[in-house]
Design an enzyme around this catalytic site. Structure first.
Site, mmCIF file in Angstrom:
data_model
loop_
_atom_site.group_PDB
_atom_site.id
_atom_site.type_symbol
_atom_site.label_atom_id
_atom_site.label_comp_id
_atom_site.label_asym_id
_atom_site.label_seq_id
_atom_site.Cartn_x
_atom_site.Cartn_y
_atom_site.Cartn_z
ATOM 1 N N ASP A 66 -3.502 -3.694 12.291
ATOM 2 C CA ASP A 66 -3.453 -4.258 10.931
ATOM 3 C C ASP A 66 -4.079 -5.649 10.921
ATOM 4 O O ASP A 66 -3.898 -6.421 11.865
ATOM 5 C CB ASP A 66 -2.000 -4.351 10.450
ATOM 6 C CG ASP A 66 -1.371 -2.985 10.214
ATOM 7 O OD1 ASP A 66 -2.116 -1.984 10.147
ATOM 8 O OD2 ASP A 66 -0.128 -2.917 10.072
ATOM 9 N N HIS A 73 -2.403 1.671 16.221
ATOM 10 C CA HIS A 73 -1.634 2.819 15.722
ATOM 11 C C HIS A 73 -2.511 3.680 14.822
ATOM 12 O O HIS A 73 -3.609 3.267 14.420
ATOM 13 C CB HIS A 73 -0.369 2.351 14.990
ATOM 14 C CG HIS A 73 -0.633 1.431 13.828
ATOM 15 N ND1 HIS A 73 -1.033 0.123 13.992
ATOM 16 C CD2 HIS A 73 -0.579 1.627 12.486
ATOM 17 C CE1 HIS A 73 -1.210 -0.447 12.814
ATOM 18 N NE2 HIS A 73 -0.941 0.449 11.873
ATOM 19 N N HIS A 106 -6.193 1.951 14.388
ATOM 20 C CA HIS A 106 -6.528 0.596 13.924
ATOM 21 C C HIS A 106 -5.380 -0.355 14.259
ATOM 22 O O HIS A 106 -4.259 0.077 14.539
ATOM 23 C CB HIS A 106 -6.765 0.578 12.407
ATOM 24 C CG HIS A 106 -5.522 0.865 11.621
ATOM 25 N ND1 HIS A 106 -4.936 2.125 11.563
ATOM 26 C CD2 HIS A 106 -4.707 0.052 10.867
ATOM 27 C CE1 HIS A 106 -3.852 2.077 10.821
ATOM 28 N NE2 HIS A 106 -3.678 0.832 10.397
ATOM 29 N N LYS A 147 0.872 -1.173 0.000
ATOM 30 C CA LYS A 147 0.000 0.000 0.000
ATOM 31 C C LYS A 147 0.910 1.224 0.000
ATOM 32 O O LYS A 147 1.868 1.291 0.776
ATOM 33 C CB LYS A 147 -0.881 0.012 1.249
ATOM 34 C CG LYS A 147 -1.853 1.194 1.304
ATOM 35 C CD LYS A 147 -2.559 1.242 2.666
ATOM 36 C CE LYS A 147 -3.651 2.294 2.681
ATOM 37 N NZ LYS A 147 -4.117 2.605 4.055
#
Length: 334
Positions: free
Chosen positions: A222, A276, A220, A201
């Protein structure tokens, strides 16, 4: 995606204030919620340290206590990283209509492509970020429709980076496997073995006139097993520690490693996925290049059978990765 508003475009049109949909609620605004004047010193691990036992121990400790660490002397040449960054930057500097050729199709169930919206936001807010997703491994999973072909060196730069990244990823997965008392390849095999997907990404965070009110990417963890991230030199990564948000120190030429949800599940909670988020700045563009190591969609992931017994029951469900991802992106309980 036709009609989707691009943040890069919004940034060009708004010099003083940002639209309402980018203003976070007070419990999220970085101006209010960041611990200012303090930088989180997450563990920094020298992968080339002659004491490899110490390296292994440090990786395991950091994954248990932090869920995040940075690695230096990782064996990826600086030139290879700079090339990856250069071609990614070139993509976002293309004219808008050129970028839209790589837009994620509106009806696509796949995450790949150029876009601005990723997950359902409960308050209908937007992140101050545009992105480009595409897989870089395995070869059977690569869809070159989403690799910018009008940047001649794009493919070469990504393939070169991937070649070196494999070595770092394999080393980390072996350490994490041994740290659980398993054989060195058990973790990788449980995540799909050679079919493990490397999903790149590129995050593009344009300058923001009111950075204290906005977030690039909302808080969020991962979904991946692990994430290996290259940032540019603009501060922006924050991690949650004891309920507070701190800037994570930028270290030139380091890779930032996140433990993701699949690793926490597989380890039955021994390793912790890290909460994070990303902040933005007033006068600089921040970019980052995370690669998410994801199980194939049909791969069932749950606590490793060798880690579960009567004294240590499974703390997580076993489910197909595609089902896990669907629930996570749509805010449906797992």
């Amino acid at each position: 995606m036709e009609g989707e508003v691009r943040v890069q475009d919004v940034a060009l049109k708004h010099n003083d204030t940002i639209p309402q949909e980018f203003i976070r609620s007070e419990h999220e605004q970085p101006g209010i919620t960041t611990v200012h004047g303090a930088v989180l010193e997450v563990p920094v691990i020298d992968l080339n340290d002659p004491d490899q036992e110490k390296v292994h121990r440090s990786i395991v400790d950091a994954s248990q206590q932090w869920g995040m660490f940075q690695v230096v002397n990782h064996g990826i040449p600086g030139e290879v990283i700079r090339e990856l960054q250069e071609v990614g930057k070139m993509f976002f500097e293309l004219p808008q209509e050129e970028k839209e050729k790589y837009a994620k199709p509106p009806d696509s169930k796949d995450i790949q492509g150029y876009g601005s919206k990723l997950q359902k936001e409960l308050e209908g807010k937007k992140g101050w970020v545009d992105h480009l997703f595409h897989k870089i491994w395995p070869p059977s999973g690569i869809d070159y429709r989403f690799w910018p072909e009008n940047i001649p060196s794009y493919r070469e730069a990504n393939e070169e980076y991937r070649k070196y990244l494999h070595g770092v990823a394999d080393k980390l997965l072996k350490c994490l496997s041994l740290g659980l008392g398993l054989e060195e390849n058990d973790v990788k095999e449980a995540l799909g073995g050679d079919n493990l997907i490397y999903l790149l990404k590129i995050n593009y965070y344009p300058p923001c006139p009111q950075p204290e009110l906005a977030l690039g990417v909302v808080a969020h963890t991962d979904m991946s097993s692990i994430t290996l991230l290259v940032p540019n030199d603009v501060q922006g990564l924050q991690a949650s520690r004891d309920g507070h948000w701190y800037d994570v120190k930028y270290i030139p030429n380091a890779l930032v490693i996140h433990i993701g949800d699949q690793m926490e599940i597989l380890s039955n909670g021994k390793y912790k996925s890290v909460l994070h988020r990303t902040t933005v700045t007033k006068d600089k563009t921040r970019m980052s290049w995370p690669v998410f190591l994801e199980p194939p969609p049909d791969q069932e992931v749950g606590p490793h059978p060798k880690l579960v017994n009567e004294e240590n029951p499974a703390k997580f469900k076993t489910k197909k990765y595609s089902d896990y991802a669907y629930c996570k992106l749509n805010k449906i309980p797992q």
